[in-house]
Design an enzyme around this catalytic site. Structure first.
Site, PDB file in Angstrom:
ATOM      1  N   CYS A 139      -2.894  -8.537   7.236  1.00 49.08           N
ATOM      2  CA  CYS A 139      -2.920  -7.709   6.215  1.00 49.08           C
ATOM      3  C   CYS A 139      -4.363  -7.198   5.953  1.00 49.08           C
ATOM      4  CB  CYS A 139      -2.433  -8.296   4.923  1.00 49.08           C
ATOM      5  SG  CYS A 139      -2.605  -7.266   3.322  1.00 49.08           S
ATOM      6  N   ASN A 194     -16.891 -11.329 -18.024  1.00 51.84           N
ATOM      7  CA  ASN A 194     -17.575 -10.599 -16.904  1.00 51.84           C
ATOM      8  C   ASN A 194     -18.614  -9.658 -17.311  1.00 51.84           C
ATOM      9  OD1 ASN A 194     -17.303  -9.709 -14.046  1.00 51.84           O
ATOM     10  ND2 ASN A 194     -16.344  -7.880 -15.025  1.00 51.84           N
ATOM     11  N   CYS A 215      -7.760   0.319 -16.840  1.00 52.86           N
ATOM     12  CA  CYS A 215      -6.695  -0.002 -15.456  1.00 52.86           C
ATOM     13  C   CYS A 215      -5.597   0.813 -15.626  1.00 52.86           C
ATOM     14  CB  CYS A 215      -6.456  -1.424 -15.166  1.00 52.86           C
ATOM     15  SG  CYS A 215      -5.738  -2.319 -16.528  1.00 52.86           S
ATOM     16  N   GLU A 264     -11.521 -12.085 -27.239  1.00 52.03           N
ATOM     17  CA  GLU A 264     -10.349 -12.375 -26.344  1.00 52.03           C
ATOM     18  C   GLU A 264      -9.293 -12.880 -27.007  1.00 52.03           C
ATOM     19  OE1 GLU A 264      -7.967 -12.649 -23.512  1.00 52.03           O
ATOM     20  OE2 GLU A 264      -9.904 -11.529 -23.119  1.00 52.03           O
ATOM     21  N   GLN A 322     -11.372  -9.842 -11.505  1.00 51.85           N
ATOM     22  CA  GLN A 322     -11.157  -8.521 -11.016  1.00 51.85           C
ATOM     23  C   GLN A 322     -10.908  -8.840  -9.306  1.00 51.85           C
ATOM     24  OE1 GLN A 322     -10.898  -5.853 -12.002  1.00 51.85           O
ATOM     25  NE2 GLN A 322     -12.014  -5.493 -13.891  1.00 51.85           N
ATOM     26  N   CYS A 372       0.807  -1.133   0.013  1.00 48.49           N
ATOM     27  CA  CYS A 372       0.073   0.049  -0.029  1.00 48.49           C
ATOM     28  C   CYS A 372       0.792   1.186  -0.143  1.00 48.49           C
ATOM     29  CB  CYS A 372      -0.662  -0.044   1.231  1.00 48.49           C
ATOM     30  SG  CYS A 372      -2.061  -1.329   1.305  1.00 48.49           S
TER      31      CYS A 372
END
Length: 480
Positions: A173, A315, A434, A331, A281, A94
């Site tokens: 975590c 998805n 993304c 794909e 995801q 993080c």
């Protein structure tokens, strides 16, 4: 040389104190010295006055680490995780736990807007409200490094240390699925007990709605005794073990049978089985909202044909098939296409009477080598859903732009491919990204060369406390 911004210096501060003007995506505070040199400071937040230790010097900028916090930002919060920070051995998973959660989202939204404008010269007509969800316990996928440290006689399991290749000494975590966070210490004890403890470099987490799967990467065959220890651990802690002796294609269940790894999209009546190494995801809570918003923006109608580019497991494809008249999923991976087709057939077979999915086909194709001729060959579609990896969808968008440029008679335009006379571009494109930089690049092509306008865009906080920026943008054909 640009000068530092003129801010009143609070009384009593040392001469080396710097005011933080803004923050970058790596959660580094940005300050300017009196001579205009930019300083990137780890651990500092906008509005703060700090002293910092310089760690790298260049002609135009310096990198530094916060040493003294003289004036604190109201957005600074106490990091929840004991392994987060600037200290030696801190976890690098993080970057933003010291920044209030809603402020993190604002930073990501700003990054999206800045990228669209500075890289693509695109300004959305509407900025969508960011998609947000749980900020803790959201991570249902993760790749955890494993290392047996001989000198310490113990196993470490977790993410890498901050700015290091070493494995962090993580005991909990808070971004992982809570069940898995609680398993970190038991997993360390398990691996330490294995005969193969020195040749197991990785554990991959893949959790569905009902099943938590762990994939053990092992560089040598596991003994019967080691396999039995895995079975006992799985039974005691409710996890499903998969083994990976070599590449991703070698992944197999330790023992056949048991519940199937899957996640649901309940709003559309869809269930998606998957294998633990398939792309899904990371954050299932956000994924449900993401799919719902994408389809609401797409506005597919029962008489329309829709293409889902980079469709993966389906998805988006399968939910689209509940609303459109005909769907094509494209794909690059043959294995994912096969899995998507299986998922479609399974959901079609279980669909309630009168709610059958639209006619749907899947094809495997290298979308990074897309051409205008191939685009025409795939046929006209009223709407597109585009969900590429970090590299973006440059070849696809470039092919679309090439056809538009040829039709308007642009200078240096390539000739139209055979059959293009009757082919029509999509009225609307919903682009799920993304990587804001590649989205901005592709958006620039769509707006400036392909005949579209960007009607909306917004950030998606798929990875709270990290630097990852996910987003969504909508493009409408000019004149439609």
């Amino acid at each position: 040389m640009p000068q530092a911004a003129a801010y009143p210096r609070p009384a009593g501060l040392p001469e080396d104190a710097l005011r933080i003007d803004s923050i970058d995506l790596d959660a580094q505070g940005i300050a300017r010295r009196a001579d205009g040199k930019v300083v990137f400071i780890d651990g500092a937040l906008p509005g703060e006055w700090v002293s910092a230790q310089v760690t790298k010097r260049k002609n135009q900028w310096e990198a530094a680490t916060l040493t003294v916090l003289h004036r604190e930002s109201s957005l600074r919060v106490q990091p929840r995780c004991p392994h987060f920070g600037l200290h030696q051995g801190a976890c690098g998973g993080c970057k933003m736990q010291h920044l209030e959660a809603s402020a993190q989202v604002a930073v990501k939204q700003r990054v999206l807007e800045d990228n669209l404008w500075h890289l693509g010269k695109v300004k959305p007509e509407l900025m969508l409200r960011p998609i947000q969800g749980p900020t803790w316990g959201y991570r249902y996928r993760a790749r955890l490094s494993v290392r047996y440290v001989v000198k310490r006689g113990e196993v470490l399991i977790g993410f890498h240390e901050r700015k290091s290749r070493y494995v962090a000494d993580m005991r909990t975590c808070d971004v992982l699925q809570p069940k898995v966070s609680a398993l970190l210490m038991p997993l360390r004890a398990l691996i330490e007990s294995l005969q193969a403890r020195e040749t197991c470099p990785q554990i991959e987490l893949a959790a569905g709605d009902e099943v938590t799967a762990l994939v053990l990467r092992h560089l040598e065959p596991l003994s019967d005794a080691d396999q039995q220890k895995l079975r006992d651990f799985g039974a005691a802690h409710g996890v499903q073990w998969w083994l990976q002796p070599k590449g991703p294609d070698t992944v197999r269940l330790l023992d056949e049978g048991g519940a199937q790894l899957a996640y649901a999209l309940p709003e559309f009546g869809i269930t998606m089985p998957f294998k633990p190494t398939d792309f899904t995801q990371v954050n299932p809570h956000i994924n449900r909202v993401l799919v719902t918003r994408a389809l609401r923006l797409l506005q597919a109608q029962k008489h329309e044909r829709v293409i889902d580019w980079f469709c993966g497991l389906g998805n988006f494809t399968l939910p689209i098939a509940t609303q459109a008249g005909q769907v094509l999923g494209v794909e690059g991976s043959d294995a994912l296409v096969a899995r998507a087709r299986q998922n479609f057939e399974r959901n079609q077979a279980s669909a309630p009477a009168g709610q059958a999915l639209a006619a749907t086909d899947f094809v495997a194709r290298n979308l990074f080598d897309m051409t205008a001729a191939q685009l025409v060959a795939d046929g006209t579609a009223d709407r597109w859903l585009v969900d590429p990896p970090r590299e973006g969808a440059f070849a696809l968008v470039k092919a679309l732009a090439a056809i538009h440029q040829a039709r308007i008679g642009a200078e240096d335009a390539e000739p139209l491919p055979p059959g293009a006379e009757a082919w029509q571009p999509p009225q609307r494109i919903v682009y799920v990204s993304c990587n804001p930089a590649t989205l901005a690049r592709d958006a620039g092509l769509l707006v400036h060369q392909a005949g579209y306008r960007c009607t909306a865009a917004g950030a998606v906080n798929m990875f709270p406390h990290t630097a990852h920026v996910e987003s969504m943008a909508v493009f409408e054909r000019v004149g439609d």
